[in-house]
Scaffold this motif. Structure first.
Motif, PDB file in Angstrom:
ATOM      1  N   PRO A  55      -5.208  10.994  -1.122  1.00  0.00           N
ATOM      2  CA  PRO A  55      -6.220  11.691  -1.918  1.00  0.00           C
ATOM      3  C   PRO A  55      -6.043  13.206  -1.958  1.00  0.00           C
ATOM      4  N   SER A  56      -4.920  13.730  -1.461  1.00  0.00           N
ATOM      5  CA  SER A  56      -4.750  15.180  -1.394  1.00  0.00           C
ATOM      6  C   SER A  56      -4.611  15.772  -2.790  1.00  0.00           C
ATOM      7  N   GLY A  57      -4.904  17.044  -2.882  1.00  0.00           N
ATOM      8  CA  GLY A  57      -4.751  17.750  -4.151  1.00  0.00           C
ATOM      9  C   GLY A  57      -5.959  17.645  -5.051  1.00  0.00           C
ATOM     10  N   SER A  58      -7.080  17.081  -4.569  1.00  0.00           N
ATOM     11  CA  SER A  58      -8.308  16.943  -5.356  1.00  0.00           C
ATOM     12  C   SER A  58      -8.028  16.327  -6.723  1.00  0.00           C
ATOM     13  N   PRO A  59      -7.494  15.086  -6.750  1.00  0.00           N
ATOM     14  CA  PRO A  59      -7.137  14.476  -8.041  1.00  0.00           C
ATOM     15  C   PRO A  59      -8.381  14.114  -8.852  1.00  0.00           C
ATOM     16  N   GLY A  60      -8.257  14.137 -10.190  1.00  0.00           N
ATOM     17  CA  GLY A  60      -9.319  13.662 -11.060  1.00  0.00           C
ATOM     18  C   GLY A  60      -9.434  12.142 -10.960  1.00  0.00           C
ATOM     19  N   ILE A  61     -10.517  11.595 -11.535  1.00  0.00           N
ATOM     20  CA  ILE A  61     -10.763  10.161 -11.402  1.00  0.00           C
ATOM     21  C   ILE A  61      -9.649   9.341 -12.033  1.00  0.00           C
ATOM     22  N   ILE A  62      -9.105   9.815 -13.163  1.00  0.00           N
ATOM     23  CA  ILE A  62      -8.034   9.064 -13.820  1.00  0.00           C
ATOM     24  C   ILE A  62      -6.789   9.051 -12.938  1.00  0.00           C
ATOM     25  N   GLU A  63      -6.396  10.251 -12.429  1.00  0.00           N
ATOM     26  CA  GLU A  63      -5.198  10.325 -11.597  1.00  0.00           C
ATOM     27  C   GLU A  63      -5.372   9.504 -10.321  1.00  0.00           C
ATOM     28  N   PHE A  64      -6.577   9.564  -9.719  1.00  0.00           N
ATOM     29  CA  PHE A  64      -6.820   8.818  -8.477  1.00  0.00           C
ATOM     30  C   PHE A  64      -6.715   7.312  -8.715  1.00  0.00           C
ATOM     31  N   LEU A  65      -7.312   6.822  -9.792  1.00  0.00           N
ATOM     32  CA  LEU A  65      -7.260   5.381 -10.063  1.00  0.00           C
ATOM     33  C   LEU A  65      -5.852   4.924 -10.405  1.00  0.00           C
ATOM     34  N   LEU A  66      -5.071   5.823 -11.039  1.00  0.00           N
ATOM     35  CA  LEU A  66      -3.675   5.467 -11.302  1.00  0.00           C
ATOM     36  C   LEU A  66      -2.906   5.280 -10.001  1.00  0.00           C
ATOM     37  N   ARG A  67      -3.259   6.063  -8.955  1.00  0.00           N
ATOM     38  CA  ARG A  67      -2.590   5.923  -7.659  1.00  0.00           C
ATOM     39  C   ARG A  67      -2.960   4.591  -6.988  1.00  0.00           C
ATOM     40  N   THR A  68      -4.087   3.992  -7.396  1.00  0.00           N
ATOM     41  CA  THR A  68      -4.560   2.765  -6.732  1.00  0.00           C
ATOM     42  C   THR A  68      -4.284   1.520  -7.565  1.00  0.00           C
ATOM     43  N   GLN A  69      -3.364   1.609  -8.495  1.00  0.00           N
ATOM     44  CA  GLN A  69      -3.068   0.442  -9.339  1.00  0.00           C
ATOM     45  C   GLN A  69      -2.746  -0.787  -8.469  1.00  0.00           C
ATOM     46  N   GLY A  70      -3.370  -1.915  -8.825  1.00  0.00           N
ATOM     47  CA  GLY A  70      -3.167  -3.165  -8.095  1.00  0.00           C
ATOM     48  C   GLY A  70      -4.186  -3.433  -7.019  1.00  0.00           C
ATOM     49  N   GLU A  71      -4.975  -2.405  -6.622  1.00  0.00           N
ATOM     50  CA  GLU A  71      -5.986  -2.616  -5.600  1.00  0.00           C
ATOM     51  C   GLU A  71      -7.182  -3.343  -6.212  1.00  0.00           C
ATOM     52  N   GLU A  72      -7.842  -4.169  -5.375  1.00  0.00           N
ATOM     53  CA  GLU A  72      -8.995  -4.927  -5.836  1.00  0.00           C
ATOM     54  C   GLU A  72     -10.252  -4.091  -5.638  1.00  0.00           C
ATOM     55  N   VAL A  73     -11.049  -3.923  -6.713  1.00  0.00           N
ATOM     56  CA  VAL A  73     -12.236  -3.084  -6.674  1.00  0.00           C
ATOM     57  C   VAL A  73     -13.423  -3.855  -7.215  1.00  0.00           C
ATOM     58  N   SER A  74     -14.594  -3.332  -6.882  1.00  0.00           N
ATOM     59  CA  SER A  74     -15.852  -3.839  -7.436  1.00  0.00           C
ATOM     60  C   SER A  74     -16.554  -2.664  -8.086  1.00  0.00           C
TER      61      SER A  74
END
Length: 647
Positions: free
Chosen positions: A87-106
């Motif tokens: 989560p370093s670099g204070s990513p925006g919501i789009i960039e952060f979610l792109l880093r979590t591709q494949g993770e299961e979310v609710s």
């Protein structure tokens, strides 16, 4: 074997402090230990690298220093690099979610709760131009699209990932908190022993300020004060305080933070054939130039008028001495290696985050008073001092307040002065001496001529004279005269010293006659003699200082040049006659074009053309002859010029 060492948070009173002009201090602590012991020494975060670089631990009574341990702090980048989601670099919501591709979310929106694995994120606009950020989730039922802008909650189904992200954010926050570090010093031995601990740490620069008091004869007495600032959180109670004048090399290296060598990721080599292997040509690395430290300071301008009250003897009382009594130095000086050390005679206390001033220098005969004329300051005359460091002490640079007796006279700056150095400082405008400067150029003239290899080498001299008209009285006056490249002195008053940009002339007496400074500038030129015109030879033959031999040679060259010019003139005249005849022939031919062939006038014109043609042929033969004569004349001049070697 069982280790009988005990851990004790040591009390390390400061015993000595040595301050350097590089903004460093050597701090010395002393304490006592019993048997095998581990001393805990807290260190401020900002000092850890300086201490690790310079720490020295001495067991003064026969024990040994086993080791020094301290806790390591991984760089934040190394800590976060091992995480599944960084989560370093204070990513925006789009960039952060792109880093979590494949993770299961609710996720929870106004339309309800949805779950699935992150498939992709899209930033789109609808037909009306409204922005929509789609989070595409994949689950057993297929692909679900959720508008991120309408999200009320998003959580990861993997609780370990959720906790890992929270810990990472905590690490990021903690990285901004600079806590103290604890050194664990392991000591081994028997009985009660003394331990000495010394190290270097950054502190505010110790500064020097000076007082100069002039007596009735303008002899300056120099007093130096050291100003020290204890910016730390620990008081210096009854410490042995020293000041070092000098400039040691100093730098900071991060020794406390673990470092990792990052290796390149290499793909598995294929089984294909190897091609040709080539290596670039190597060259020896260049040596890095050593940095040179230089100190330069200039005396500031100071304007003042002495008030009547300051001039009155009654201002301080008729019975008081002209100048105040000297300040007694509280330090002794000694040279240690490359530096000069001032050590305060008695222990000093400087409370935490406070400052102190201590007299460290007293020199009763530090030079002499004089006046200085400085053209670089608008041609003003200044009250000045010639400072002589006749001691073995190094005078550090610093401001100086000058007093004439008990009266304030002005301020100045003292530069770095090693033993034996002499420097000038100015502290006020001089109210009793005036200098007027005027300058006039003198005519340029030839100094010498030389002929060699067909060239004339000429040396010229430019001269100028500067006049200084001086009024007023002073024991000594220094005139600063600008020094320019190429100009040299030929007549001048006594030269005190010179710099790269100025001469300094010393005068101890003057009258209404101007002081003269004459200078000359010599420069050389070279000319090819075969390119000379007659006027060039005439110019040099008129030079009054021309030697007999040079005059004879130049007269011979002028005669040969004159012969060449005469032949050129005669050839040009013949060529002009040919031109006139050819123009006349053209006119006759035009007239003949309208006449009958058997007319008398036509026959007359024909005879005229034949005569002109004979004249043209004769003239052409004469021109050819003149060309041969001209070539010979030029060759004669060239050969003669080439044969001359004359200084």
């Amino acid at each position: 074997m069982r280790d009988s060492s005990s851990s004790t948070k040591g009390t390390f009173p400061i015993k000595a402090v040595t301050l350097y002009t590089a903004g460093l201090a050597q701090i010395v602590h002393e304490t006592e230990v019993q048997g095998n012991q581990i001393l805990l020494f807290p260190v401020e975060h900002k000092d850890i690298n300086d201490i690790l670089k310079s720490i020295m631990i001495e067991d003064l009574d026969g024990g040994t220093v086993d080791s020094v341990n301290f806790s390591s702090e991984n760089p934040l980048s190394a800590t976060l690099s091992d995480l599944r989601v960084n989560p370093s670099g204070s990513p925006g919501i789009i960039e952060f979610l792109l880093r979590t591709q494949g993770e299961e979310v609710s996720v929870v929106t106004e339309e309800g709760r949805f779950s699935g694995r992150i498939f992709s994120v899209e930033d789109t606009y609808n037909a009306e131009g409204y922005r929509r950020i789609n989070l595409n989730l994949m689950n057993d039922d297929g692909l679900i699209t959720v508008n991120i802008l309408e999200l009320k909650n998003l959580s990861f189904q993997d609780t370990f990932l959720q906790e890992e992200l929270l810990r990472a954010l905590g690490d990021i926050a903690q990285s901004r908190v600079k806590t103290s570090r604890l050194l664990k010093i392991s000591l081994k031995g028997t009985g009660t022993r003394r331990i000495r601990l010394s190290y270097i740490r950054a502190v505010p620069l110790w500064k020097t300020s000076y007082r100069i008091v002039l007596d009735e004869n303008d002899i300056p007495r120099l007093e130096g004060w050291a100003l020290v600032q204890n910016s730390g959180s620990e008081s210096w109670d009854n410490v042995n305080l020293s000041f070092v004048a000098g400039q040691p090399n100093a730098f900071i290296m991060d020794l406390a933070t673990p470092r990792y060598v990052y290796r390149e990721t290499v793909e598995i080599a294929s089984a294909g054939p190897l091609g040709a292997v080539e290596y670039d040509k190597g060259i020896a690395p260049s040596l890095s130039a050593k940095s040179e430290l230089s100190y330069r300071s200039s005396a500031p301008e100071m304007m003042y008028e002495e008030s009547e009250m300051m001039a009155e003897d009654s201002y301080y009382g008729k019975m008081e001495a002209y100048a105040p009594a000297p300040t007694v130095s509280m330090a002794r000086g000694e040279r240690t290696g490359n530096f000069y050390r001032y050590t305060v005679n008695t222990p000093v206390t400087v409370e935490a985050r406070s400052s102190a001033m201590i007299p460290i220098l007293s020199s009763p005969d530090a030079g002499s008073g004089l006046a200085i004329y400085d053209p670089g300051q608008g041609g003003l005359v200044f009250k000045s001092l010639r400072l002589n460091n006749q001691s073995d002490a190094h005078w550090a640079a610093g401001p100086v307040s000058v007093s004439e007796g008990r009266s304030y006279a002005g301020d100045a700056l003292i530069p770095e002065m090693i033993p034996g150095a002499t420097r000038f400082i100015s502290y006020a405008l001089h109210g009793a001496v005036d200098v007027q400067k005027s300058q006039e150029p003198l005519p340029q003239r030839i100094v010498s001529l030389k002929i060699s290899d067909g060239m004339m080498y000429r040396l010229d001299k430019m001269e100028r004279m500067t006049k200084y008209r001086i009024e007023g009285e002073e024991k000594e006056l220094i005139i600063i005269h600008p020094r320019e490249a190429g100009w040299s002195l030929t007549e001048h008053p006594p030269l005190d010293e010179e710099t790269s940009s100025a001469y300094r002339f010393t005068l101890d007496q003057w009258d209404e006659t101007p002081v003269l400074v004459k200078e000359e500038y010599l420069f050389s030129s070279e000319f090819r003699l075969t390119s000379f015109a007659l006027t060039d030879f005439s110019y040099y033959l008129e030079w009054a200082e021309l030697s007999t031999g040079m005059k004879t040679v130049l007269e011979k060259m002028a005669d040969l040049k004159r012969s060449e010019e005469r032949i050129k003139t005669e050839s040009a005249a013949l060529t002009a006659r040919i031109g006139r005849l050819e123009r006349d022939q053209s006119r006759v031919r035009e007239n003949m074009g309208v006449l009958e062939y058997d007319s008398d006038l036509y026959k007359k014109y024909s005879g005229q053309l034949e005569a002109q043609e004979r004249d043209i042929q004769s003239l052409n033969r004469q021109v050819e002859e003149k060309e041969r004569e001209l070539i010979k004349a030029r060759n004669d001049l060239t050969r003669y010029i080439g044969s001359i070697e004359l200084n």
